[in-house]
Design a protein around this motif. Structure first.
Motif, PDB file in Angstrom:
ATOM      1  N   GLN A   1       0.824  -1.199   0.000  1.00  0.00           N
ATOM      2  CA  GLN A   1       0.000   0.000   0.000  1.00  0.00           C
ATOM      3  C   GLN A   1       0.863   1.256   0.000  1.00  0.00           C
TER       4      GLN A   1
ATOM      5  N   ALA B   1       0.135   5.576   0.304  1.00  0.00           N
ATOM      6  CA  ALA B   1      -0.801   6.689   0.450  1.00  0.00           C
ATOM      7  C   ALA B   1      -0.018   7.982   0.595  1.00  0.00           C
TER       8      ALA B   1
ATOM      9  N   GLU C   1      -4.160   7.128  -3.063  1.00  0.00           N
ATOM     10  CA  GLU C   1      -3.657   5.780  -2.864  1.00  0.00           C
ATOM     11  C   GLU C   1      -3.309   5.062  -4.162  1.00  0.00           C
TER      12      GLU C   1
ATOM     13  N   SER D   1      -1.771   1.185  -5.050  1.00  0.00           N
ATOM     14  CA  SER D   1      -1.324  -0.081  -4.495  1.00  0.00           C
ATOM     15  C   SER D   1      -0.640  -0.936  -5.550  1.00  0.00           C
TER      16      SER D   1
END
Lengths: 117, 113
Positions: A22, A24, A73, A75
């Motif tokens: 992940q 962010a 975000e 991923s």
């Protein structure tokens, strides 16, 4: 604090397992990138997203997929991990919008160290 | 395709001295940018300095300066008055269209007390 946050920081996987890294950012940047860093090879671009809703392949995309979930975000997914994917993974961002030209520096997260056994 | 080459895998310098890290690149694009990034043991990637290819004047940031030779496709980094905190891996990077960076292999710089 403003910046790029990557999770997890460390992970060990077995061959064949899946995993999502992940990333962010809270800098309101438009473009996001995933790199891998291997010894003696510098950083290589896996995938990037110029803006929300778009993704493009980089230099070494095989074995990876990405999702730009929203502006914040981005991923990176390994569907079936292989030992060759053992690396340190970095997420980066720039404010850059179209037309794209790298006149702005990229801001990097602290990296995810991934080991695949 | 773009390439960036750093031919010095490791370098060392005494504290307070000057050191120059080499970088050569290749691109067919006429408009591009060059960067030096620093990666200390903490693994963070920190921008040190950047140079626009259309500018002839070499960029300078405090103790860091570059020698940009466009015809030779050379982009070296000079660190003056080296400090212990300069110990890090240094990456040269080329930015071209598409906002993508191509990195060199890196040079590990050690500043000795």
């Amino acid at each position: 604090n403003a910046g790029v946050t990557q999770t997890p920081k460390f992970q060990v996987l077995k061959t064949g397992q899946s995993m999502t890294l992940q990333c962010a950012q809270d800098m309101n940047h438009n473009s996001m990138y995933w790199y891998r860093q291997d010894p003696g090879m510098g950083l290589r671009l896996i995938y990037y997203s110029a803006s929300e809703g778009t993704t493009d392949k980089g230099e070494v995309p095989n074995g990876y997929n990405v999702s730009r979930l929203n502006k914040r975000e981005f991923s990176l997914r390994l569907e079936s991990a292989a030992p060759s994917q053992t690396s340190v993974y970095f997420c980066a961002t720039t404010r850059q919008r179209l037309p794209l030209l790298s006149n702005q520096p990229q801001h990097f997260g602290d990296g995810t160290r991934l080991s695949i056994l | 395709a773009q390439t960036v080459t750093q031919s010095q895998p490791e370098m060392s310098v005494q504290e307070a001295e000057t050191v120059t890290l080499s970088c050569t690149y290749d691109t067919s694009e006429s408009n591009y940018y060059l960067f030096w990034y620093k990666q200390p043991p903490s693994r963070q990637m920190i921008l040190v300095i950047r140079q626009e290819a259309y500018k002839q004047q070499n960029a300078t940031e405090n103790r860091f300066s570059v020698n940009f030779q466009k015809a030779a496709k050379s982009f070296s980094l000079k660190i003056s008055d080296s400090q212990l905190g300069d110990t890090a891996m240094y990456f040269c990077a080329l930015g071209t269209s598409g906002s993508r960076l191509t990195f060199g292999e890196g040079t590990q710089l050690t500043v000795n007390p």
